[in-house]
Design an enzyme around this catalytic site. Structure first.
Site, PDB file in Angstrom:
ATOM      1  CB  ALA A 179     -20.250  28.228  -1.104  1.00  0.00           C
TER       2      ALA A 179
ATOM      3  N   GLY B  37     -22.861  25.706   2.732  1.00  0.00           N
ATOM      4  CA  GLY B  37     -23.726  26.205   2.083  1.00  0.00           C
ATOM      5  C   GLY B  37     -24.729  25.090   1.473  1.00  0.00           C
TER       6      GLY B  37
ATOM      7  CD  GLU C 148     -25.188  28.692   5.056  1.00  0.00           C
ATOM      8  OE1 GLU C 148     -24.492  28.498   4.096  1.00  0.00           O
ATOM      9  OE2 GLU C 148     -25.105  29.766   5.855  1.00  0.00           O
TER      10      GLU C 148
HETATM   11  N1  DAK Z   1     -15.762  23.776  -3.118  1.00  0.00           N
HETATM   12  C1  DAK Z   1     -15.316  23.230  -4.317  1.00  0.00           C
HETATM   13  N2  DAK Z   1     -14.629  22.010  -4.277  1.00  0.00           N
HETATM   14  C2  DAK Z   1     -14.764  21.184  -3.407  1.00  0.00           C
HETATM   15  C3  DAK Z   1     -15.672  21.479  -2.025  1.00  0.00           C
HETATM   16  C4  DAK Z   1     -16.014  22.874  -2.013  1.00  0.00           C
HETATM   17  N3  DAK Z   1     -16.735  23.165  -0.988  1.00  0.00           N
HETATM   18  N4  DAK Z   1     -15.554  20.368  -1.477  1.00  0.00           N
HETATM   19  C5  DAK Z   1     -14.732  19.398  -2.116  1.00  0.00           C
HETATM   20  N5  DAK Z   1     -14.454  19.945  -3.258  1.00  0.00           N
HETATM   21  C6  DAK Z   1     -13.691  19.045  -4.245  1.00  0.00           C
HETATM   22  C7  DAK Z   1     -12.266  18.854  -3.851  1.00  0.00           C
HETATM   23  O1  DAK Z   1     -11.608  19.968  -3.977  1.00  0.00           O
HETATM   24  C8  DAK Z   1     -11.947  17.669  -4.822  1.00  0.00           C
HETATM   25  O2  DAK Z   1     -11.699  18.105  -5.985  1.00  0.00           O
HETATM   26  P1  DAK Z   1     -10.300  17.557  -6.944  1.00  0.00           P
HETATM   27  O3  DAK Z   1      -9.269  17.759  -5.902  1.00  0.00           O
HETATM   28  O4  DAK Z   1     -10.556  16.045  -6.997  1.00  0.00           O
HETATM   29  O5  DAK Z   1     -10.497  18.256  -8.097  1.00  0.00           O
HETATM   30  C9  DAK Z   1     -13.168  16.989  -4.805  1.00  0.00           C
HETATM   31  O6  DAK Z   1     -14.127  17.804  -4.376  1.00  0.00           O
HETATM   32  C10 DAK Z   1     -13.240  15.805  -3.733  1.00  0.00           C
HETATM   33  O7  DAK Z   1     -13.112  16.311  -2.305  1.00  0.00           O
HETATM   34  P2  DAK Z   1     -11.657  15.793  -1.455  1.00  0.00           P
HETATM   35  O8  DAK Z   1     -10.693  15.350  -1.980  1.00  0.00           O
HETATM   36  O9  DAK Z   1     -11.732  17.135  -0.172  1.00  0.00           O
HETATM   37  O10 DAK Z   1     -12.613  14.515  -0.834  1.00  0.00           O
HETATM   38  P3  DAK Z   1     -12.573  14.135   0.536  1.00  0.00           P
HETATM   39  O11 DAK Z   1     -13.225  12.861   0.848  1.00  0.00           O
HETATM   40  O12 DAK Z   1     -11.173  13.882   0.950  1.00  0.00           O
HETATM   41  O13 DAK Z   1     -12.930  15.156   1.943  1.00  0.00           O
HETATM   42  C11 DAK Z   1     -14.640  16.675   2.833  1.00  0.00           C
HETATM   43  C12 DAK Z   1     -14.486  15.352   1.801  1.00  0.00           C
HETATM   44  C13 DAK Z   1     -16.078  16.945   2.283  1.00  0.00           C
HETATM   45  C14 DAK Z   1     -14.422  16.463   3.846  1.00  0.00           C
HETATM   46  C15 DAK Z   1     -13.562  17.782   2.069  1.00  0.00           C
HETATM   47  O14 DAK Z   1     -13.756  17.897   0.594  1.00  0.00           O
HETATM   48  C16 DAK Z   1     -14.037  19.075   2.528  1.00  0.00           C
HETATM   49  O15 DAK Z   1     -13.849  19.715   3.701  1.00  0.00           O
HETATM   50  N6  DAK Z   1     -14.710  20.084   1.607  1.00  0.00           N
HETATM   51  C17 DAK Z   1     -14.794  21.417   2.001  1.00  0.00           C
HETATM   52  C18 DAK Z   1     -16.053  21.398   2.826  1.00  0.00           C
HETATM   53  C19 DAK Z   1     -16.392  22.944   3.518  1.00  0.00           C
HETATM   54  O16 DAK Z   1     -15.622  23.546   4.176  1.00  0.00           O
HETATM   55  N7  DAK Z   1     -17.493  23.084   3.137  1.00  0.00           N
HETATM   56  C20 DAK Z   1     -17.658  24.844   3.268  1.00  0.00           C
HETATM   57  C21 DAK Z   1     -17.626  25.505   2.368  1.00  0.00           C
HETATM   58  S1  DAK Z   1     -17.693  27.273   2.783  1.00  0.00           S
HETATM   59  C22 DAK Z   1     -21.711  33.040   0.817  1.00  0.00           C
HETATM   60  C23 DAK Z   1     -22.711  32.403   1.323  1.00  0.00           C
HETATM   61  C24 DAK Z   1     -22.461  31.189   1.765  1.00  0.00           C
HETATM   62  C25 DAK Z   1     -21.271  30.358   1.565  1.00  0.00           C
HETATM   63  C26 DAK Z   1     -20.325  31.244   0.943  1.00  0.00           C
HETATM   64  C27 DAK Z   1     -20.669  32.515   0.321  1.00  0.00           C
HETATM   65  N8  DAK Z   1     -22.216  34.181   0.296  1.00  0.00           N
HETATM   66  C28 DAK Z   1     -23.104  35.032   0.998  1.00  0.00           C
HETATM   67  C29 DAK Z   1     -21.476  34.775  -0.643  1.00  0.00           C
HETATM   68  C30 DAK Z   1     -20.968  29.010   1.875  1.00  0.00           C
HETATM   69  C31 DAK Z   1     -19.456  28.894   2.402  1.00  0.00           C
HETATM   70  C32 DAK Z   1     -19.399  27.522   2.381  1.00  0.00           C
HETATM   71  O17 DAK Z   1     -20.175  26.721   1.890  1.00  0.00           O
END
Ligand code: DAK
Length: 250
Positions: A63, A108, A111
């Site tokens: 997400a 997400g 998922e």
């Molecule tokens: N969202 C937004 N931007 C993201 C992102 C994300 N999930 N993941 C990466 N990016 C963006 C980064 O901010 C960066 O943007 P800029 O700074 O260049 O503008 C760009 O993508 C490149 O990312 P990194 O610079 O971080 O790249 P790295 O290679 O250093 O790291 C990484 C890659 C995948 C390890 C890291 O980006 C990371 O940890 N990303 C977050 C992964 C994460 O935590 N994902 C889970 C998100 S929570 C819901 C239901 C479900 C959900 C939500 C609501 N409802 C019922 C409402 C689900 C929740 C989730 O998925």
């Protein structure tokens, strides 16, 4: 479409999430576009759907955290509902959907892959449910679909720790079906999809429904449903033609 790239090759459709600079994170706009595409696919003549992410790095990093950090309860509710709507549509679509996981599939993103019928991964793929590290639990079916695919102990391990696993470990727990090199992932997935597309789409679609329903019903009910569905195949011209071709050695 701004965030989804949809390509049709004969009866196989490839949907690519097109936000490479944000690792294909799924904003509300991405979800809205998914709804439009899936509504079309419900009606058209396509037979197999492939979902993947743009670039070499990510299927989807989940997400959109930037978007979530800015919204209030009204948008959050819309976002939650949209997410569930997309994933439920994929699961209920009477056509096989294959996730070609070409890198990170986190939160997400994982998922989304879980709602698909089959998951193929590139050798550099990393999967995980890191939501607890952000102070939330999985919210697009992660607790429920992961449980059904890998069992409660493994689902709890992945969800409680938020750890990322590589493609090999994901395969060892049945989370992905097959692993390919990054270069071959899409071509192998397409080849598989084309082979599935050669089969009766009615029979494949009804089989998908039976397996999905079977996970949430008693064996007795599932078997009854199978009997009625099997009988329905006899109402199709395709079944008649395919059996006749076999008998006439065509
Ligand atoms: N969202 C937004 N931007 C993201 C992102 C994300 N999930 N993941 C990466 N990016 C963006 C980064 O901010 C960066 O943007 P800029 O700074 O260049 O503008 C760009 O993508 C490149 O990312 P990194 O610079 O971080 O790249 P790295 O290679 O250093 O790291 C990484 C890659 C995948 C390890 C890291 O980006 C990371 O940890 N990303 C977050 C992964 C994460 O935590 N994902 C889970 C998100 S929570 C819901 C239901 C479900 C959900 C939500 C609501 N409802 C019922 C409402 C689900 C929740 C989730 O998925």
């Amino acid at each position: 479409m701004q965030y989804l790239n949809v390509k049709k090759e004969n009866e196989v459709i490839q949907i690519t999430i097109n936000r490479e600079d944000k690792l294909n994170a799924m904003s509300l706009e991405v979800m809205n576009e998914f709804i439009s595409v899936l509504d079309e696919l419900e009606k058209d003549s396509s037979k197999v759907i492939i979902i993947t992410g743009a670039g070499q790095k990510a299927f989807s990093a989940g997400a959109d955290i930037e978007y979530m950090s800015k919204i209030g309860p009204t948008e959050a509710e819309k976002y939650a509902l949209r997410g569930h709507e997309v994933l439920n549509k994929i699961e209920k679509l009477e056509k096989p959907v294959i996730a070609a996981i070409n890198g990170y599939a986190l939160g997400g993103g994982c998922e989304l892959a879980l709602s698909c019928d089959i998951r193929f991964a590139s050798s550099n793929a990393q999967l995980g449910q890191p939501e607890v590290t952000l102070g939330i639990c999985p919210g697009w079916g992660g607790t429920q679909r992961l449980l059904r695919i890998v069992g409660p102990a493994r689902a709890k391990d992945l969800i409680f720790s938020g750890r990322r696993i590589n493609a090999e470990e994901a395969m060892s727990m049945g989370l992905v079906n097959k692993v390919f090199s990054s270069e071959n992932l899409i071509s192998e997935t397409k080849l598989y999809a084309k082979n599935v597309a050669k089969n009766s789409n009615f029979a494949v679609g009804i089989s998908k429904m039976l397996v999905n329903r079977g996970m949430d019903t008693s064996l007795d009910t599932g078997l009854k449903l199978e009997i009625y569905s099997w009988a329905q195949c006899f109402a199709t011209k395709e079944r008649e033609e395919r059996m006749s071709s076999f008998l006439h050695k065509k």
